[in-house]
Motif scaffolding. Sequence first.
Motif, PDB file in Angstrom:
ATOM      1  N   ASP A   1      -5.817   0.953  -1.172  1.00  0.00           N
ATOM      2  CA  ASP A   1      -5.300  -0.403  -0.940  1.00  0.00           C
ATOM      3  C   ASP A   1      -5.775  -1.354  -2.042  1.00  0.00           C
ATOM      4  O   ASP A   1      -5.002  -2.177  -2.549  1.00  0.00           O
ATOM      5  CB  ASP A   1      -5.775  -0.927   0.415  1.00  0.00           C
TER       6      ASP A   1
ATOM      7  N   ALA B   1       0.834  -1.201   0.000  1.00  0.00           N
ATOM      8  CA  ALA B   1       0.000   0.000   0.000  1.00  0.00           C
ATOM      9  C   ALA B   1       0.866   1.247   0.000  1.00  0.00           C
ATOM     10  O   ALA B   1       2.088   1.183   0.182  1.00  0.00           O
ATOM     11  CB  ALA B   1      -0.920  -0.017   1.217  1.00  0.00           C
TER      12      ALA B   1
ATOM     13  N   GLN C   1      -8.141  -7.194   3.778  1.00  0.00           N
ATOM     14  CA  GLN C   1      -7.981  -5.757   3.998  1.00  0.00           C
ATOM     15  C   GLN C   1      -6.915  -5.509   5.070  1.00  0.00           C
ATOM     16  O   GLN C   1      -6.628  -6.386   5.894  1.00  0.00           O
ATOM     17  CB  GLN C   1      -9.314  -5.156   4.449  1.00  0.00           C
ATOM     18  N   ARG C   2      -6.339  -4.328   5.048  1.00  0.00           N
ATOM     19  CA  ARG C   2      -5.294  -4.013   6.022  1.00  0.00           C
ATOM     20  C   ARG C   2      -5.766  -4.296   7.448  1.00  0.00           C
ATOM     21  O   ARG C   2      -6.928  -4.089   7.804  1.00  0.00           O
ATOM     22  CB  ARG C   2      -4.830  -2.567   5.899  1.00  0.00           C
TER      23      ARG C   2
ATOM     24  N   LEU D   1      -0.178  -6.067   1.947  1.00  0.00           N
ATOM     25  CA  LEU D   1      -1.537  -6.586   1.831  1.00  0.00           C
ATOM     26  C   LEU D   1      -1.476  -7.978   1.213  1.00  0.00           C
ATOM     27  O   LEU D   1      -0.948  -8.155   0.111  1.00  0.00           O
ATOM     28  CB  LEU D   1      -2.386  -5.656   0.955  1.00  0.00           C
TER      29      LEU D   1
ATOM     30  N   SER E   1      -3.063  -9.959   6.217  1.00  0.00           N
ATOM     31  CA  SER E   1      -2.422  -8.693   5.863  1.00  0.00           C
ATOM     32  C   SER E   1      -1.777  -8.058   7.090  1.00  0.00           C
ATOM     33  O   SER E   1      -2.156  -8.334   8.237  1.00  0.00           O
ATOM     34  CB  SER E   1      -3.441  -7.717   5.254  1.00  0.00           C
TER      35      SER E   1
END
Length: 404
Positions: free
Chosen positions: A183, A78, A157-158, A84, A163
């Motif tokens: 992202d 990102a 997702q972060r 990620l 991740s």
Amino acid sequence: MSETSAEDVMATAAVAAAGWRRAGIAGAAIGVIAAGAAAGVAVERLTVGRGMRKKARLALDASGPYGSLRGQPGRAVADDGTELYYEVDEIEPDGGTSRAATRAQASSGPRRRRLFGSKDPAPLTVVFSHGYCLGQDSWHFQRAALRGLVRTVHWDQRSHGRSERGRAQAEGVPVGIDQLGRDLKAVIDAAAPEGPLVLVGHSMGGMTMMALADRYPELIRDRVAAVAFVGTSSGKLGEVNFGLPVAGVNAVRRVLPGVLKALGSQAELVERGRRATADLFAGLIKRYSFGSRDVDPAVARFAERLIESTPIDVVAEFYPAFTEHDKSGALPAFRDLPVLILAGDKDLVTPSSHSEAIADELPDAELVIVPDAGHLVMLEHPETVTDRLADLLVRIGAVPAQGR
């Protein structure tokens, strides 16, 4: 086998709330939430002892096949350096569309000719984005159905799943839906840098897609062939009542942001509390995840595991982003595309009225409201969601009709 009464459940709630108070946290709000959970689960606790429930959870964890699908791993970076994690499922040599069929689809209209020219086209990729407190495995049923038929990308997702914890957030920068859109762009650049895309998002994942369109409208215009929004919202989430009475929801809205922030600062203590009150949280998760009473226990337990795996500080970190979320202005970017909008009619987290609002902005979209379904509609009614996604992919020529 010991029995657990409604009073026992309420007592557990009181103990949990007392624990939060001893930690210097706003116990009143936790008490409201805990009491609601207790009321919702008291009936099923009347005849099932705590020890038996623990054994049942362990058995389901050991035998449940959900979340076991794995693909080719990869990592995108990102814009703040956060790694990620994603996985790619490629088309099987003897499954899905052939190369020749893909070329035929690519040259079937002006849009495809503009995308691919005369060169052998890159394969279409379906990118799945998951929701808040979940992970890529929440798409288990859809992934299993499409495996080998079409190229897919599933990502965490972060701060979720595999991740990395958001590096900007570790330094105190609030996370926002706009960051999630960037992202998603990083994942697309790494996992599907060429070829047409189909974007599929559930809840926060759908919001992530809207943020992508807001920031990168040219990507939507030039590469996206279709989109599917599942149980999501384009804004006004601060007005959701979560199925609570007016007085209750107003109280929760006033104190919940502060409570979550305080909980996040006491992460180790809170995680111990979550484990100690697993029954209570299981009832809360079930109430807000599903709309029907006869959910497969293994699926319900799978949902619990997904949500339980999200650290409380991450839960607290992401929550404010939803009240600030407003991406209705980005929806016109999808107007010229085939769009599926799907929601459960008993969704208490993002009510179906939010899907109807998206459909108002995209009048040519297919709107599907699934009866007797809650927020995790893709787990609760997987056949319905998978069939509608398959129809969308057939409509754009991504998979042959006989390949469903």
